[in-house]
Write a protein that holds these residues in place. Sequence first.
Motif, PDB file in Angstrom:
ATOM      1  N   LYS A  26      28.972  -7.232 -45.255  1.00  0.00           N
ATOM      2  CA  LYS A  26      29.129  -6.446 -44.031  1.00  0.00           C
ATOM      3  C   LYS A  26      30.284  -7.022 -43.217  1.00  0.00           C
ATOM      4  O   LYS A  26      30.643  -8.184 -43.364  1.00  0.00           O
ATOM      5  N   SER A  27      30.849  -6.208 -42.360  1.00  0.00           N
ATOM      6  CA  SER A  27      31.957  -6.654 -41.509  1.00  0.00           C
ATOM      7  C   SER A  27      31.448  -7.629 -40.454  1.00  0.00           C
ATOM      8  O   SER A  27      30.458  -7.365 -39.773  1.00  0.00           O
ATOM      9  N   ILE A  28      32.141  -8.753 -40.324  1.00  0.00           N
ATOM     10  CA  ILE A  28      31.749  -9.799 -39.374  1.00  0.00           C
ATOM     11  C   ILE A  28      32.514  -9.635 -38.072  1.00  0.00           C
ATOM     12  O   ILE A  28      33.736  -9.451 -38.076  1.00  0.00           O
ATOM     13  N   ASP A  29      31.780  -9.721 -36.958  1.00  0.00           N
ATOM     14  CA  ASP A  29      32.392  -9.733 -35.638  1.00  0.00           C
ATOM     15  C   ASP A  29      32.840 -11.155 -35.316  1.00  0.00           C
ATOM     16  O   ASP A  29      33.998 -11.402 -35.014  1.00  0.00           O
ATOM     17  N   TYR A  33      27.439  -9.579 -36.921  1.00  0.00           N
ATOM     18  CA  TYR A  33      28.100  -8.491 -37.624  1.00  0.00           C
ATOM     19  C   TYR A  33      28.544  -7.411 -36.648  1.00  0.00           C
ATOM     20  O   TYR A  33      28.012  -7.295 -35.536  1.00  0.00           O
ATOM     21  N   THR A  34      29.506  -6.618 -37.074  1.00  0.00           N
ATOM     22  CA  THR A  34      30.038  -5.560 -36.207  1.00  0.00           C
ATOM     23  C   THR A  34      29.011  -4.455 -35.936  1.00  0.00           C
ATOM     24  O   THR A  34      29.153  -3.727 -34.965  1.00  0.00           O
ATOM     25  N   ASP A  35      27.986  -4.345 -36.777  1.00  0.00           N
ATOM     26  CA  ASP A  35      26.943  -3.337 -36.531  1.00  0.00           C
ATOM     27  C   ASP A  35      25.902  -3.808 -35.514  1.00  0.00           C
ATOM     28  O   ASP A  35      24.925  -3.128 -35.245  1.00  0.00           O
ATOM     29  N   GLY A  36      26.089  -5.003 -34.949  1.00  0.00           N
ATOM     30  CA  GLY A  36      25.178  -5.536 -33.942  1.00  0.00           C
ATOM     31  C   GLY A  36      24.096  -6.450 -34.493  1.00  0.00           C
ATOM     32  O   GLY A  36      23.380  -7.095 -33.726  1.00  0.00           O
ATOM     33  N   SER A  37      23.955  -6.536 -35.794  1.00  0.00           N
ATOM     34  CA  SER A  37      22.929  -7.405 -36.376  1.00  0.00           C
ATOM     35  C   SER A  37      23.422  -8.853 -36.416  1.00  0.00           C
ATOM     36  O   SER A  37      24.624  -9.121 -36.368  1.00  0.00           O
ATOM     37  N   SER A  85      34.249 -23.823 -36.835  1.00  0.00           N
ATOM     38  CA  SER A  85      34.655 -22.417 -36.808  1.00  0.00           C
ATOM     39  C   SER A  85      34.975 -21.959 -38.224  1.00  0.00           C
ATOM     40  O   SER A  85      35.019 -22.768 -39.158  1.00  0.00           O
ATOM     41  N   GLY A  86      35.191 -20.671 -38.379  1.00  0.00           N
ATOM     42  CA  GLY A  86      35.600 -20.109 -39.661  1.00  0.00           C
ATOM     43  C   GLY A  86      34.460 -19.897 -40.629  1.00  0.00           C
ATOM     44  O   GLY A  86      33.285 -20.059 -40.293  1.00  0.00           O
ATOM     45  N   LEU A  87      34.822 -19.528 -41.849  1.00  0.00           N
ATOM     46  CA  LEU A  87      33.840 -19.263 -42.896  1.00  0.00           C
ATOM     47  C   LEU A  87      33.638 -20.446 -43.831  1.00  0.00           C
ATOM     48  O   LEU A  87      32.757 -20.423 -44.680  1.00  0.00           O
ATOM     49  N   SER A  88      34.450 -21.490 -43.676  1.00  0.00           N
ATOM     50  CA  SER A  88      34.280 -22.682 -44.502  1.00  0.00           C
ATOM     51  C   SER A  88      34.933 -23.873 -43.810  1.00  0.00           C
ATOM     52  O   SER A  88      35.776 -23.710 -42.928  1.00  0.00           O
ATOM     53  N   CYS A  89      34.526 -25.068 -44.233  1.00  0.00           N
ATOM     54  CA  CYS A  89      35.124 -26.286 -43.690  1.00  0.00           C
ATOM     55  C   CYS A  89      34.796 -27.467 -44.586  1.00  0.00           C
ATOM     56  O   CYS A  89      33.835 -27.436 -45.350  1.00  0.00           O
ATOM     57  N   SER A  90      35.618 -28.494 -44.485  1.00  0.00           N
ATOM     58  CA  SER A  90      35.358 -29.766 -45.150  1.00  0.00           C
ATOM     59  C   SER A  90      34.617 -30.672 -44.183  1.00  0.00           C
ATOM     60  O   SER A  90      34.872 -30.629 -42.979  1.00  0.00           O
ATOM     61  N   VAL A  91      33.702 -31.482 -44.709  1.00  0.00           N
ATOM     62  CA  VAL A  91      32.907 -32.365 -43.862  1.00  0.00           C
ATOM     63  C   VAL A  91      32.792 -33.750 -44.484  1.00  0.00           C
ATOM     64  O   VAL A  91      32.966 -33.927 -45.688  1.00  0.00           O
ATOM     65  N   THR A  92      32.492 -34.724 -43.648  1.00  0.00           N
ATOM     66  CA  THR A  92      32.139 -36.062 -44.095  1.00  0.00           C
ATOM     67  C   THR A  92      30.624 -36.110 -44.193  1.00  0.00           C
ATOM     68  O   THR A  92      29.925 -35.802 -43.230  1.00  0.00           O
ATOM     69  N   VAL A  93      30.113 -36.475 -45.353  1.00  0.00           N
ATOM     70  CA  VAL A  93      28.667 -36.533 -45.597  1.00  0.00           C
ATOM     71  C   VAL A  93      28.252 -37.993 -45.498  1.00  0.00           C
ATOM     72  O   VAL A  93      28.639 -38.816 -46.328  1.00  0.00           O
ATOM     73  N   ARG A  94      27.494 -38.330 -44.485  1.00  0.00           N
ATOM     74  CA  ARG A  94      27.054 -39.706 -44.245  1.00  0.00           C
ATOM     75  C   ARG A  94      25.894 -40.074 -45.172  1.00  0.00           C
ATOM     76  O   ARG A  94      24.988 -39.277 -45.404  1.00  0.00           O
TER      77      ARG A  94
END
Length: 122
Positions: free
Chosen positions: A69-72, A104-108, A82-91
């Motif tokens: 579905k379209s993301i708002d 989503y753009t449909d309000g859900s 932010s964003g749809l992905s990221c790199s992280v440090t895992v402790r």
Amino acid sequence: MNIKKLLIIFSLLVGPVVTQPAFSADLECTIYVKSGGFEFGNGTNFCGGFDFSFGSSTSGNWEITNITKSIDYVNWIEGCSSGLSCSVTVRAYASNPAEVYIHYTDGSIEYLTGSMTYETGY
């Protein structure tokens, strides 16, 4: 009221709910352990790993996949900023959670959660 009218009313009330596409996005983690270690659960919302590096952390990433579905906008509570992905440090030996709300753009709104674990040495 006869049965025909009841069926029509029921289909008008329930029909739009049933035909709406279900939430389908996934939160996936990937952990990268040091040489000689092993990983489990990569590509799911709970992954982990173990190695003998005696380090305090390793690297990993979070990614939102299978979006239909379209993301708002995306609101990360933990994990990424932010964003749809990221790199992280895992402790090592610590909680490494992720929580995100997808608007989503449909309000859900869809809520996804996951966790990474990492252990090293003895």
